[in-house]
Design an enzyme around this catalytic site. Structure first.
Site, PDB file in Angstrom:
ATOM      1  N   CYS A 135       0.814  -1.214   0.000  1.00  0.00           N
ATOM      2  CA  CYS A 135       0.000   0.000   0.000  1.00  0.00           C
ATOM      3  C   CYS A 135       0.851   1.269   0.000  1.00  0.00           C
ATOM      4  CB  CYS A 135      -0.950   0.000   1.202  1.00  0.00           C
ATOM      5  SG  CYS A 135      -0.144  -0.389   2.776  1.00  0.00           S
ATOM      6  N   HIS A 248      -2.785   6.364   4.951  1.00  0.00           N
ATOM      7  CA  HIS A 248      -1.343   6.472   5.127  1.00  0.00           C
ATOM      8  C   HIS A 248      -0.866   7.835   4.618  1.00  0.00           C
ATOM      9  CE1 HIS A 248      -1.407   2.404   6.273  1.00  0.00           C
ATOM     10  NE2 HIS A 248      -0.790   1.832   5.251  1.00  0.00           N
TER      11      HIS A 248
END
Length: 342
Positions: A135, A248
Site C-alpha cells: 500500500c 497512510h
C-alpha cells in the site's frame, strides 16, 4: 457481443476481511461488469451473507476446487492462502490478482500500479497471476510517476506515517481501547503491537532485517525498482505506525536527474491520473489522512524545493490504504485485464 456488453464471473477470496469488503464496495461503485460474484473465505465464515447491490450473497469456503468457471479471482486472504490457493485458481482458468506479498518479487509475475505500469499486465500469461504492490509503495509511485517520466528520479527518501488499519481489525480495536483507557485513567494493554500505539509513533512495521531496515521498508525499495523497471534508482525508507485509523501519509523527498521547479511539479500532478492536488498552505490546504479516507484519489501537496541539493523536491502524499492501497488498485488491474486481454 461488444466489449462493453461482456460480463465476467469474479471470485473474491478473503471476502469477509476489511480489504475483501472494500473490494465489494469498489466493484459496486465502479459498476464492474459482473455475470456472477462468488465470495470465498475460511470455514468459520461459511453461512455468512454479504450485501452487494442490494442482494445478500452467501459466503462459500475457500478451497482448491472453488474456482471452476471463474474468470478473475481477487485475492486478499493473506500470503499463506495465496500461496496455497492462487495456483489452483490459475489452473482452473482464472486470472488471479493477488493483494498479498506472496508473489510481488517473483520475476515471472507482474507487479502493477495501473497509473504507473499498466503495460506489465500483459505478462500475466506466464502464470495467470498478477501481484498488487504494498500500500505505501502504491501511493508514492502514483505521485512520482509523472515526475519520473518528465525529468527522471535519481534518489528517493521516504518516511511513512501508516494507519493501524494496515495491520487489520484487531489493531483498530486496540487503538480504540487504548484511547478509551487512556482517557479513563486505566492501564493500557498492547497485544497487536510491541508498544502502546495510542498517542504514540512506532518506527517498526513488520520484522527487522539484518541490514537494520524492516521488511516494510525494503518492500518499498524493491517494489519501486521493479515497477519503475529501474534498478539504479536509490531509495531509503523509514516506515512508522501512527495512531490513525485509516489513511497512510508519506513525506517524500526526491532528487531528480534534471531540474524541475515546484510549480512545474504542481502543473504535472494537477492533471495526473489518480492524483488530486491539494496544495494551498497559505489557506491551510494540504493532504490530510482524514480527507483521504474513502477517496479513490491519491492526495499530494506541500510541494516545495529541497534547498539542500540542486535538483531536490519535497512533497506530502496521502491515500486511503484500504482503497487505493489495496482494494481499488486490485480492481483497477482487473478492469484493464478484462478490457485489454480477456
Amino acid at each position: 457481443m461488444s466489449q462493453r456488453e461482456r460480463t465476467f464471473t469474479v471470485a473474491v477470496a478473503g471476502a469477509t476481511g476489511a480489504v475483501g469488503g472494500a473490494m465489494l464496495e469498489v466493484l459496486e461503485r465502479r459498476n464492474f461488469p459482473l455475470k456472477e460474484l462468488r465470495l470465498l473465505a475460511s470455514e468459520r465464515s461459511v453461512g455468512k451473507k454479504l450485501k452487494f447491490k442490494g442482494l445478500e450473497i452467501p459466503v462459500q469456503v475457500l478451497g482448491k476446487d472453488s474456482f471452476a468457471g471463474i474468470d478473475v479471482a481477487l485475492f486478499s486472504a493473506g500470503a499463506a492462502r495465496s500461496l496455497e490457493f492462487a495456483p489452483a485458481a490459475a489452473e482452473a482458468g482464472a486470472v488471479v490478482v493477488d493483494n498479498s506479498s506472496a508473489y510481488r518479487m517473483d520475476d515471472d509475475i507482474p507487479l502493477v500500479v495501473p497509473e504507473v505500469n499498466p503495460h506489465a499486465i500483459a505478462a500475466y500469461t506466464k502464470r495467470s497471476i498478477i501481484a498488487n504492490p504494498n500500500c505505501s509503495t502504491i501511493q508514492m509511485l502514483v505521485a512520482l510517476k509523472p515526475i519520473y517520466d518528465q525529468v527522471g528520479i535519481k534518489r528517493i527518501v521516504v518516511s511513512t506515517y501508516q494507519a493501524v488499519s494496515g495491520t487489520g481489525a484487531n489493531a483498530i480495536e486496540e487503538l480504540k481501547k487504548q484511547v478509551h483507557d487512556y482517557v479513563a485513567g486505566n492501564p493500557l494493554e498492547n497485544k497487536v503491537y510491541p508498544h502502546q500505539i495510542a498517542f504514540n509513533c512506532l518506527p517498526h512495521i513488520d520484522s527487522f532485517l539484518p541490514n537494520g531496515y524492516t521488511k516494510e521498508e525494503m518492500k518499498m525499495v524493491n517494489e519501486t525498482r521493479k515497477i519503475f523497471e529501474d534498478s539504479a534508482i536509490g531509495i531509503s525508507a523509514t516506515t512508522v505506525r501512527v495512531p490513525v485509523f485509516y489513511g497512510h501519509s508519506e513525506s517524500v523527498n526526491i532528487e531528480t536527474r534534471n531540474k524541475i521547479t515546484p510549480q512545474e511539479v504542481k502543473d504535472l500532478l494537477k492533471d495526473a491520473h489518480g492524483v488530486k492536488l491539494v496544495d494551498d498552505p497559505q489557506n491551510n490546504q494540504y493532504p490530510l489522512a482524514v480527507d483521504g479516507e474513502g477517496k479513490f484519489e491519491t492526495l499530494v501537496g506541500r510541494i516545495r524545493a529541497d534547498e539542500s541539493i540542486e535538483n531536490g523536491i519535497n512533497m506530502w502524499v496521502v491515500s486511503d490504504n484500504i482503497l487505493k492501497g489495496a482494494a481499488l488498485n486490485t480492481v483497477q488491474i482487473a478492469e484493464i485485464l478484462i478490457r485489454d486481454y480477456l
